[in-house]
Design a protein around this motif. Structure first.
Motif, PDB file in Angstrom:
ATOM      1  N   MET A   1       9.001  49.217  -3.818  1.00  0.00           N
ATOM      2  CA  MET A   1       7.668  48.440  -3.612  1.00  0.00           C
ATOM      3  C   MET A   1       6.533  50.167  -3.535  1.00  0.00           C
ATOM      4  N   ARG A   2       6.112  49.857  -4.453  1.00  0.00           N
ATOM      5  CA  ARG A   2       4.582  51.155  -4.440  1.00  0.00           C
ATOM      6  C   ARG A   2       4.036  50.565  -3.255  1.00  0.00           C
ATOM      7  N   GLN A   3       3.568  51.336  -3.303  1.00  0.00           N
ATOM      8  CA  GLN A   3       1.763  50.762  -1.897  1.00  0.00           C
ATOM      9  C   GLN A   3       1.057  50.425  -2.416  1.00  0.00           C
ATOM     10  N   GLU A   4       0.539  50.543  -3.365  1.00  0.00           N
ATOM     11  CA  GLU A   4      -0.057  48.583  -4.172  1.00  0.00           C
ATOM     12  C   GLU A   4       0.590  47.983  -3.939  1.00  0.00           C
ATOM     13  N   GLU A   5       1.673  47.722  -4.711  1.00  0.00           N
ATOM     14  CA  GLU A   5       1.895  46.194  -3.791  1.00  0.00           C
ATOM     15  C   GLU A   5       2.317  45.835  -2.553  1.00  0.00           C
ATOM     16  N   ILE A   6       2.127  46.826  -1.969  1.00  0.00           N
ATOM     17  CA  ILE A   6       2.499  45.806  -0.829  1.00  0.00           C
ATOM     18  C   ILE A   6       0.855  45.716  -0.042  1.00  0.00           C
ATOM     19  N   TRP A   7       0.348  46.421   0.005  1.00  0.00           N
ATOM     20  CA  TRP A   7      -1.085  46.589   0.450  1.00  0.00           C
ATOM     21  C   TRP A   7      -2.296  45.856  -0.987  1.00  0.00           C
ATOM     22  N   ASP A   8      -1.616  44.622  -1.287  1.00  0.00           N
ATOM     23  CA  ASP A   8      -1.939  43.611  -1.905  1.00  0.00           C
ATOM     24  C   ASP A   8      -3.149  42.710  -0.516  1.00  0.00           C
ATOM     25  N   ALA A   9      -3.609  41.790  -2.116  1.00  0.00           N
ATOM     26  CA  ALA A   9      -4.643  40.337  -1.247  1.00  0.00           C
ATOM     27  C   ALA A   9      -4.095  39.230  -0.141  1.00  0.00           C
ATOM     28  N   ALA A  12      -3.537  42.396   2.936  1.00  0.00           N
ATOM     29  CA  ALA A  12      -5.605  42.976   3.823  1.00  0.00           C
ATOM     30  C   ALA A  12      -5.714  41.458   4.392  1.00  0.00           C
ATOM     31  N   GLN A  13      -6.008  40.413   3.683  1.00  0.00           N
ATOM     32  CA  GLN A  13      -6.474  38.988   4.473  1.00  0.00           C
ATOM     33  C   GLN A  13      -5.987  39.015   6.145  1.00  0.00           C
ATOM     34  N   ARG A  14      -4.819  39.830   6.338  1.00  0.00           N
ATOM     35  CA  ARG A  14      -3.626  39.045   7.612  1.00  0.00           C
ATOM     36  C   ARG A  14      -3.933  40.153   8.117  1.00  0.00           C
ATOM     37  N   ILE A  68     -10.709  57.311   2.380  1.00  0.00           N
ATOM     38  CA  ILE A  68     -10.385  57.348   1.034  1.00  0.00           C
ATOM     39  C   ILE A  68      -9.257  56.530   1.094  1.00  0.00           C
ATOM     40  N   GLU A  69      -9.284  55.280   0.479  1.00  0.00           N
ATOM     41  CA  GLU A  69      -8.304  54.313   0.147  1.00  0.00           C
ATOM     42  C   GLU A  69      -7.888  54.023  -1.816  1.00  0.00           C
ATOM     43  N   LEU A  70      -6.245  53.741  -1.082  1.00  0.00           N
ATOM     44  CA  LEU A  70      -5.416  53.187  -2.326  1.00  0.00           C
ATOM     45  C   LEU A  70      -5.718  51.692  -2.416  1.00  0.00           C
ATOM     46  N   SER A  71      -5.595  50.763  -1.652  1.00  0.00           N
ATOM     47  CA  SER A  71      -5.915  49.256  -1.980  1.00  0.00           C
ATOM     48  C   SER A  71      -7.060  49.046  -2.381  1.00  0.00           C
ATOM     49  N   GLN A  72      -7.671  48.208  -3.285  1.00  0.00           N
ATOM     50  CA  GLN A  72      -8.732  47.093  -3.397  1.00  0.00           C
ATOM     51  C   GLN A  72      -8.755  46.126  -2.624  1.00  0.00           C
ATOM     52  N   PRO A  73      -7.757  45.417  -3.028  1.00  0.00           N
ATOM     53  CA  PRO A  73      -8.087  44.739  -1.404  1.00  0.00           C
ATOM     54  C   PRO A  73      -8.580  45.252   0.219  1.00  0.00           C
ATOM     55  N   MET A  74      -7.750  45.645   0.291  1.00  0.00           N
ATOM     56  CA  MET A  74      -7.823  46.327   1.644  1.00  0.00           C
ATOM     57  C   MET A  74      -9.718  47.095   1.742  1.00  0.00           C
ATOM     58  N   VAL A  75     -10.337  47.024   0.591  1.00  0.00           N
ATOM     59  CA  VAL A  75     -11.554  47.966   1.028  1.00  0.00           C
ATOM     60  C   VAL A  75     -11.933  46.634   0.588  1.00  0.00           C
ATOM     61  N   ASP A  76     -12.121  45.441   0.013  1.00  0.00           N
ATOM     62  CA  ASP A  76     -12.857  44.296  -0.036  1.00  0.00           C
ATOM     63  C   ASP A  76     -12.871  43.986   1.058  1.00  0.00           C
ATOM     64  N   GLN A  77     -11.756  44.138   2.231  1.00  0.00           N
ATOM     65  CA  GLN A  77     -11.898  43.189   3.698  1.00  0.00           C
ATOM     66  C   GLN A  77     -12.355  44.330   4.504  1.00  0.00           C
ATOM     67  N   LEU A  78     -12.558  45.260   4.159  1.00  0.00           N
ATOM     68  CA  LEU A  78     -13.522  46.260   4.595  1.00  0.00           C
ATOM     69  C   LEU A  78     -14.729  45.348   4.442  1.00  0.00           C
ATOM     70  N   GLU A 193       9.357  34.079   7.569  1.00  0.00           N
ATOM     71  CA  GLU A 193       8.732  35.212   6.216  1.00  0.00           C
ATOM     72  C   GLU A 193       9.125  36.834   6.586  1.00  0.00           C
ATOM     73  N   LEU A 194       9.472  37.630   5.846  1.00  0.00           N
ATOM     74  CA  LEU A 194       9.476  38.690   6.020  1.00  0.00           C
ATOM     75  C   LEU A 194       8.349  39.822   5.658  1.00  0.00           C
ATOM     76  N   PHE A 195       7.944  41.141   5.974  1.00  0.00           N
ATOM     77  CA  PHE A 195       7.353  42.363   5.302  1.00  0.00           C
ATOM     78  C   PHE A 195       8.000  43.762   5.961  1.00  0.00           C
ATOM     79  N   ARG A 196       7.674  44.039   4.153  1.00  0.00           N
ATOM     80  CA  ARG A 196       8.524  45.405   4.673  1.00  0.00           C
ATOM     81  C   ARG A 196       7.889  46.211   4.112  1.00  0.00           C
ATOM     82  N   SER A 197       8.001  47.489   4.157  1.00  0.00           N
ATOM     83  CA  SER A 197       7.387  49.054   4.026  1.00  0.00           C
ATOM     84  C   SER A 197       8.164  50.305   4.766  1.00  0.00           C
TER      85      SER A 197
END
Length: 246
Positions: A1-9, A12-14, A68-78, A193-197
């Protein structure tokens, strides 16, 4: 998986767990204290700033911070914590994105450089950090020490955490230095629930060579943010590199 797909909304919320885990005061306090010291009154740049776990309290301590951040959802949480005028963020890859200005401190915390999955990308990231530094500025990396001694012969995986409701498992490939962390969370029922990185681990000496290629010199290395001595039994390190003033 791409990092953008891992760090999704959903991720970010969790991600934020105020007062516990990475956000516990005994974890976060020493991190921020040390970074304030290393910034030495100048501005700081956080690569992979995420939801601002470190950047927000560092800003509250009087250190100007850019991210600097790749994930827009993470920035939205910020942005639920601080606006763009107070803590600007450049959306992009930490290995290539450019933030305006130069900084006294560039930092990468909590193993984040390992999210880059090739040595070439990791070298590019260290060089990118060096390009953002003022002469005499520091680049700080918090990273785990690979624990291959605990890997049983012939077995590709090892459990790194096992506690009620959570099991953490790493599957490793020592040839490519790649691993995938599996985080299983479960309750009383049958569902889990499984989260992979995915990650690429870096040996401390390998990181030193990356820094040398970027024109940086190792200033200090400790086992944690409190300055504990690094030993053969240490499972992590905080390494401080400096760009020569000349």
């Amino acid at each position: 998986m791409r990092q953008e797909e891992i760090w999704d909304a959903v991720a970010a919320q969790r991600y934020d767990t105020p007062g516990t885990g990475m956000f516990a005061e005994e974890v976060l306090g020493p991190t921020v204290d040390r970074l304030v010291e290393l910034a030495d009154g100048g501005p700081a740049l956080e690569l992979a700033v995420g939801t601002g776990r470190v950047a927000v309290p560092l800003l509250q301590r009087g250190v100007p911070v850019t991210g600097i951040e790749l994930s827009q959802p993470m920035v939205d949480q910020l942005r639920t914590k601080v606006d763009a005028d107070a803590l600007p963020v450049v959306l992009g890859d930490m290995a290539t994105a450019t933030a305006p200005g130069r900084f006294s401190l560039v930092y990468l915390v909590f193993n984040t450089i390992s999210n880059l999955l090739t040595q070439a990308e990791q070298v590019a990231c260290v060089r990118n950090a060096a390009r953002h530094l003022l002469p005499g500025g520091r680049f700080v990396v918090e990273l785990w020490v690979p624990q291959l001694r605990v890997l049983p012969p012939g077995q590709p995986g090892t459990v790194f955490t096992a506690e009620p409701g959570y099991i953490g498992l790493d599957l490793l490939d020592p040839v490519t230095q790649r691993l995938v962390s599996h985080h299983f969370r479960f309750g009383r029922g049958r569902e889990a629930e499984l989260f992979r990185s995915p990650h690429r681990y870096i040996w401390p000496a390998e990181l030193d060579l990356m820094a040398q290629l970027a024109g940086l010199e190792l200033e200090s290395r400790h086992a944690d943010w409190r300055g504990t001595e690094l030993t053969a039994e240490s499972t992590s390190h905080v390494s401080v590199y400096r760009l020569p003033a000349g």
